[in-house]
Scaffold this motif. Structure first.
Motif, PDB file in Angstrom:
ATOM      1  N   ILE A 113      31.975  57.415  10.647  1.00 28.85           N
ATOM      2  CA  ILE A 113      30.690  57.378   9.961  1.00 28.85           C
ATOM      3  C   ILE A 113      29.883  56.152  10.389  1.00 28.85           C
ATOM      4  O   ILE A 113      28.658  56.180  10.375  1.00 28.85           O
ATOM      5  N   GLU A 114      30.571  55.086  10.804  1.00 28.30           N
ATOM      6  CA  GLU A 114      29.849  53.900  11.284  1.00 28.30           C
ATOM      7  C   GLU A 114      29.008  54.255  12.500  1.00 28.30           C
ATOM      8  O   GLU A 114      27.884  53.778  12.649  1.00 28.30           O
ATOM      9  N   ASN A 115      29.541  55.108  13.385  1.00 31.70           N
ATOM     10  CA  ASN A 115      28.781  55.554  14.552  1.00 31.70           C
ATOM     11  C   ASN A 115      27.588  56.412  14.130  1.00 31.70           C
ATOM     12  O   ASN A 115      26.512  56.323  14.724  1.00 31.70           O
ATOM     13  N   VAL A 116      27.780  57.232  13.118  1.00 33.15           N
ATOM     14  CA  VAL A 116      26.679  58.066  12.628  1.00 33.15           C
ATOM     15  C   VAL A 116      25.581  57.177  12.043  1.00 33.15           C
ATOM     16  O   VAL A 116      24.396  57.406  12.286  1.00 33.15           O
ATOM     17  N   PHE A 117      25.983  56.143  11.298  1.00 36.21           N
ATOM     18  CA  PHE A 117      24.982  55.231  10.729  1.00 36.21           C
ATOM     19  C   PHE A 117      24.211  54.494  11.818  1.00 36.21           C
ATOM     20  O   PHE A 117      23.006  54.287  11.707  1.00 36.21           O
ATOM     21  N   GLU A 156      23.594  55.631  14.815  1.00 35.52           N
ATOM     22  CA  GLU A 156      22.682  56.640  15.374  1.00 35.52           C
ATOM     23  C   GLU A 156      21.480  56.845  14.453  1.00 35.52           C
ATOM     24  O   GLU A 156      20.332  56.903  14.911  1.00 35.52           O
ATOM     25  N   LEU A 157      21.729  56.938  13.161  1.00 41.40           N
ATOM     26  CA  LEU A 157      20.638  57.107  12.195  1.00 41.40           C
ATOM     27  C   LEU A 157      19.678  55.919  12.244  1.00 41.40           C
ATOM     28  O   LEU A 157      18.453  56.093  12.306  1.00 41.40           O
ATOM     29  N   LYS A 158      20.222  54.708  12.247  1.00 42.99           N
ATOM     30  CA  LYS A 158      19.372  53.504  12.311  1.00 42.99           C
ATOM     31  C   LYS A 158      18.517  53.501  13.576  1.00 42.99           C
ATOM     32  O   LYS A 158      17.335  53.154  13.531  1.00 42.99           O
ATOM     33  N   CYS A 217      14.548  58.530   6.946  1.00 46.12           N
ATOM     34  CA  CYS A 217      16.017  58.574   6.894  1.00 46.12           C
ATOM     35  C   CYS A 217      16.495  59.989   6.592  1.00 46.12           C
ATOM     36  O   CYS A 217      17.427  60.486   7.233  1.00 46.12           O
ATOM     37  N   TRP A 247      18.469  62.153   9.302  1.00 45.66           N
ATOM     38  CA  TRP A 247      19.835  62.527   8.889  1.00 45.66           C
ATOM     39  C   TRP A 247      20.030  64.036   9.076  1.00 45.66           C
ATOM     40  O   TRP A 247      21.055  64.476   9.591  1.00 45.66           O
ATOM     41  N   CYS A 281      28.955  64.911  15.155  1.00 49.61           N
ATOM     42  CA  CYS A 281      30.022  64.460  14.254  1.00 49.61           C
ATOM     43  C   CYS A 281      31.374  64.990  14.723  1.00 49.61           C
ATOM     44  O   CYS A 281      32.380  64.268  14.687  1.00 49.61           O
TER      45      CYS A 281
END
Length: 128
Positions: A66-70, A72-74, A92, A96, A104
């Motif tokens: 999920i850190e990688n997803v965050f 990417e989102l940022k 956001c 998302w 994912c």
């Protein structure tokens, strides 16, 4: 966020997410050791709902996809340059919803590589 809010999120979204991601019956839920995640209220809900939870070492950001997803989102939100909180919130949500489930899935597929690298680096930071 408190433990009750977290349980509400699980109630509303966990099973829906499992269906959308087409995980079938043999999935394991991953969360970190945040106090709200490990509270008795949450543990009871997970047990009552027969959710299998992955044992999780503390302080292990390299193991948490999920850190990688965050990140990417940022990156996506920052590129759109929000100018106020309302716009930030909207962007956001938009970004998302645009992160594809295959992204994912790829993070999950790479999990063995991630584990191997964490072990190789004796728990220190990795490229992930």
């Amino acid at each position: 966020m408190g433990e009750d809010n977290y349980v509400d999120i699980l109630k509303q979204h966990l099973k829906t997410s499992v269906r959308k991601l087409k995980l079938g019956c043999q999935w394991v839920f991953q969360m970190d050791n945040d106090p709200k995640h490990t509270s008795k209220v949450v543990a009871k809900w997970l047990k009552d709902n027969k959710v299998k939870v992955l044992e999780w070492p503390s302080q292990s950001p390299d193991l948490n996809p999920i850190e990688n997803v965050f990140v990417e989102l940022k990156k996506r939100v920052r590129a759109r340059r929000p100018t106020n909180l309302t716009q930030l919130h909207r962007l956001c949500q938009e970004e998302w919803s645009q992160i594809h489930p295959t992204y994912c899935g790829k993070l999950v597929e790479d999990y063995l590589k991630r584990l191997t690298q964490v072990k190789q680096f004796n728990g220190n930071a990795t490229k992930y």
